[in-house]
Design a protein around this motif. Structure first.
Motif, PDB file in Angstrom:
ATOM      1  N   TYR A   1       0.810  -1.224   0.000  1.00  0.00           N
ATOM      2  CA  TYR A   1       0.000   0.000   0.000  1.00  0.00           C
ATOM      3  C   TYR A   1       0.839   1.267   0.000  1.00  0.00           C
ATOM      4  O   TYR A   1       0.300   2.367  -0.060  1.00  0.00           O
ATOM      5  CB  TYR A   1      -0.925   0.014   1.219  1.00  0.00           C
ATOM      6  CG  TYR A   1      -1.872  -1.152   1.258  1.00  0.00           C
ATOM      7  CD1 TYR A   1      -2.871  -1.293   0.303  1.00  0.00           C
ATOM      8  CD2 TYR A   1      -1.754  -2.130   2.239  1.00  0.00           C
ATOM      9  CE1 TYR A   1      -3.739  -2.372   0.325  1.00  0.00           C
ATOM     10  CE2 TYR A   1      -2.616  -3.214   2.273  1.00  0.00           C
ATOM     11  CZ  TYR A   1      -3.611  -3.326   1.319  1.00  0.00           C
ATOM     12  OH  TYR A   1      -4.462  -4.389   1.349  1.00  0.00           O
TER      13      TYR A   1
ATOM     14  N   ARG B   1       2.657   2.604   2.501  1.00  0.00           N
ATOM     15  CA  ARG B   1       2.435   3.408   3.701  1.00  0.00           C
ATOM     16  C   ARG B   1       3.678   4.230   4.015  1.00  0.00           C
ATOM     17  O   ARG B   1       4.803   3.762   3.867  1.00  0.00           O
ATOM     18  CB  ARG B   1       2.133   2.509   4.902  1.00  0.00           C
ATOM     19  CG  ARG B   1       0.686   2.158   5.022  1.00  0.00           C
ATOM     20  CD  ARG B   1       0.413   1.371   6.258  1.00  0.00           C
ATOM     21  NE  ARG B   1       1.174   0.123   6.180  1.00  0.00           N
ATOM     22  CZ  ARG B   1       1.406  -0.669   7.197  1.00  0.00           C
ATOM     23  NH1 ARG B   1       0.980  -0.363   8.388  1.00  0.00           N
ATOM     24  NH2 ARG B   1       2.089  -1.782   7.036  1.00  0.00           N
TER      25      ARG B   1
ATOM     26  N   GLU C   1      -2.704   6.600   9.281  1.00  0.00           N
ATOM     27  CA  GLU C   1      -1.727   6.180   8.278  1.00  0.00           C
ATOM     28  C   GLU C   1      -1.884   7.051   7.028  1.00  0.00           C
ATOM     29  O   GLU C   1      -2.989   7.440   6.669  1.00  0.00           O
ATOM     30  CB  GLU C   1      -1.952   4.711   7.889  1.00  0.00           C
ATOM     31  CG  GLU C   1      -1.748   3.730   9.019  1.00  0.00           C
ATOM     32  CD  GLU C   1      -0.302   3.607   9.453  1.00  0.00           C
ATOM     33  OE1 GLU C   1       0.615   3.924   8.664  1.00  0.00           O
ATOM     34  OE2 GLU C   1      -0.080   3.181  10.598  1.00  0.00           O
TER      35      GLU C   1
ATOM     36  N   TYR D   1      -0.514   7.279   2.838  1.00  0.00           N
ATOM     37  CA  TYR D   1      -0.039   6.423   1.760  1.00  0.00           C
ATOM     38  C   TYR D   1       0.459   7.300   0.624  1.00  0.00           C
ATOM     39  O   TYR D   1      -0.065   8.377   0.373  1.00  0.00           O
ATOM     40  CB  TYR D   1      -1.178   5.539   1.254  1.00  0.00           C
ATOM     41  CG  TYR D   1      -1.847   4.758   2.356  1.00  0.00           C
ATOM     42  CD1 TYR D   1      -1.390   3.500   2.718  1.00  0.00           C
ATOM     43  CD2 TYR D   1      -2.925   5.297   3.062  1.00  0.00           C
ATOM     44  CE1 TYR D   1      -1.999   2.783   3.738  1.00  0.00           C
ATOM     45  CE2 TYR D   1      -3.533   4.589   4.086  1.00  0.00           C
ATOM     46  CZ  TYR D   1      -3.062   3.337   4.416  1.00  0.00           C
ATOM     47  OH  TYR D   1      -3.659   2.644   5.446  1.00  0.00           O
TER      48      TYR D   1
ATOM     49  N   TYR E   1      -4.696  10.011   2.825  1.00  0.00           N
ATOM     50  CA  TYR E   1      -5.068   9.297   4.049  1.00  0.00           C
ATOM     51  C   TYR E   1      -6.011   8.145   3.709  1.00  0.00           C
ATOM     52  O   TYR E   1      -6.355   7.347   4.563  1.00  0.00           O
ATOM     53  CB  TYR E   1      -5.726  10.248   5.061  1.00  0.00           C
ATOM     54  CG  TYR E   1      -6.961  10.921   4.532  1.00  0.00           C
ATOM     55  CD1 TYR E   1      -8.222  10.390   4.758  1.00  0.00           C
ATOM     56  CD2 TYR E   1      -6.862  12.077   3.787  1.00  0.00           C
ATOM     57  CE1 TYR E   1      -9.352  11.001   4.242  1.00  0.00           C
ATOM     58  CE2 TYR E   1      -7.982  12.684   3.281  1.00  0.00           C
ATOM     59  CZ  TYR E   1      -9.221  12.145   3.519  1.00  0.00           C
ATOM     60  OH  TYR E   1     -10.342  12.748   2.991  1.00  0.00           O
ATOM     61  N   LYS E   2      -6.421   8.051   2.460  1.00  0.00           N
ATOM     62  CA  LYS E   2      -7.330   6.981   2.021  1.00  0.00           C
ATOM     63  C   LYS E   2      -6.513   5.761   1.622  1.00  0.00           C
ATOM     64  O   LYS E   2      -5.639   5.853   0.764  1.00  0.00           O
ATOM     65  CB  LYS E   2      -8.167   7.462   0.851  1.00  0.00           C
ATOM     66  CG  LYS E   2      -9.044   8.636   1.189  1.00  0.00           C
ATOM     67  CD  LYS E   2      -9.701   9.214  -0.033  1.00  0.00           C
ATOM     68  CE  LYS E   2     -10.441  10.490   0.305  1.00  0.00           C
ATOM     69  NZ  LYS E   2     -10.824  11.244  -0.857  1.00  0.00           N
ATOM     70  N   LYS E   3      -6.815   4.640   2.228  1.00  0.00           N
ATOM     71  CA  LYS E   3      -6.084   3.404   1.953  1.00  0.00           C
ATOM     72  C   LYS E   3      -6.372   2.944   0.530  1.00  0.00           C
ATOM     73  O   LYS E   3      -7.526   2.812   0.134  1.00  0.00           O
ATOM     74  CB  LYS E   3      -6.483   2.317   2.937  1.00  0.00           C
ATOM     75  CG  LYS E   3      -5.640   1.072   2.837  1.00  0.00           C
ATOM     76  CD  LYS E   3      -5.989   0.088   3.926  1.00  0.00           C
ATOM     77  CE  LYS E   3      -5.096  -1.127   3.844  1.00  0.00           C
ATOM     78  NZ  LYS E   3      -5.359  -2.059   4.959  1.00  0.00           N
TER      79      LYS E   3
END
Length: 153
Positions: free
Chosen positions: A116, A118, A137, A139, A149-151
């Motif tokens: 991802y 991170r 977290e 990305y 901030y959106k996975k």
């Protein structure tokens, strides 16, 4: 011989009506402003130091003053509602740290082998680029090394 005095008009000086505008209406006005502005003018002219928007510049597109504040990240140009003000400030801090890290190290400060991508806060703190570890977290996106901030999916 005699010069005529030009009449001064107060075009655009009338107070705007205050309306409950949605974030999508603000977003559309920002896009319209961006499409109309000269190429040499950065979009950041819309953003005050406290991350609020300059509604005077958006007035021709909004035709109203929002009844609640909206905030925009100076680094990512992402728009936020009042409830996400702290997120807007935090994303700017982390994005500046990521940019500086990449300038110094010529690599992205991501966790090794993370699918991802991170952000590795330890790498940023080690170079004294980040003073506090954010709770959420972040990305790295594929677009110009911007963070989100959106996975990712």
């Amino acid at each position: 011989m005699w010069k005529r005095k030009k009449k001064k008009t107060d075009l655009g000086k009338h107070p705007l009506e205050t309306k409950d505008l949605s974030i999508n209406e603000i977003r559309k006005a920002i896009h319209a402003f961006s499409d109309q502005k000269p190429a040499h003018v950065p979009l950041s002219v819309l953003i005050h130091e406290d991350l609020t928007l300059d509604y005077d510049l958006l007035a021709p597109y909004l035709h109203a003053q929002p009844s609640r504040p909206f905030y925009m990240s100076r680094e990512t140009y992402e728009l936020f509602e009042e409830s996400d003000y702290e997120l807007a400030k935090e994303i700017d801090i982390v994005q500046r740290a990521v940019d500086e890290y990449m300038k110094q190290q010529q690599e992205a400060p991501v966790i090794d082998d993370d699918p991802y991508k991170r952000i590795n806060y330890y790498k940023l703190k080690r170079l004294d680029l980040l003073h506090e570890r954010p709770e959420r977290e972040y990305y790295l996106t594929k677009e110009e090394f911007m963070i989100t901030y959106k996975k990712p999916k």
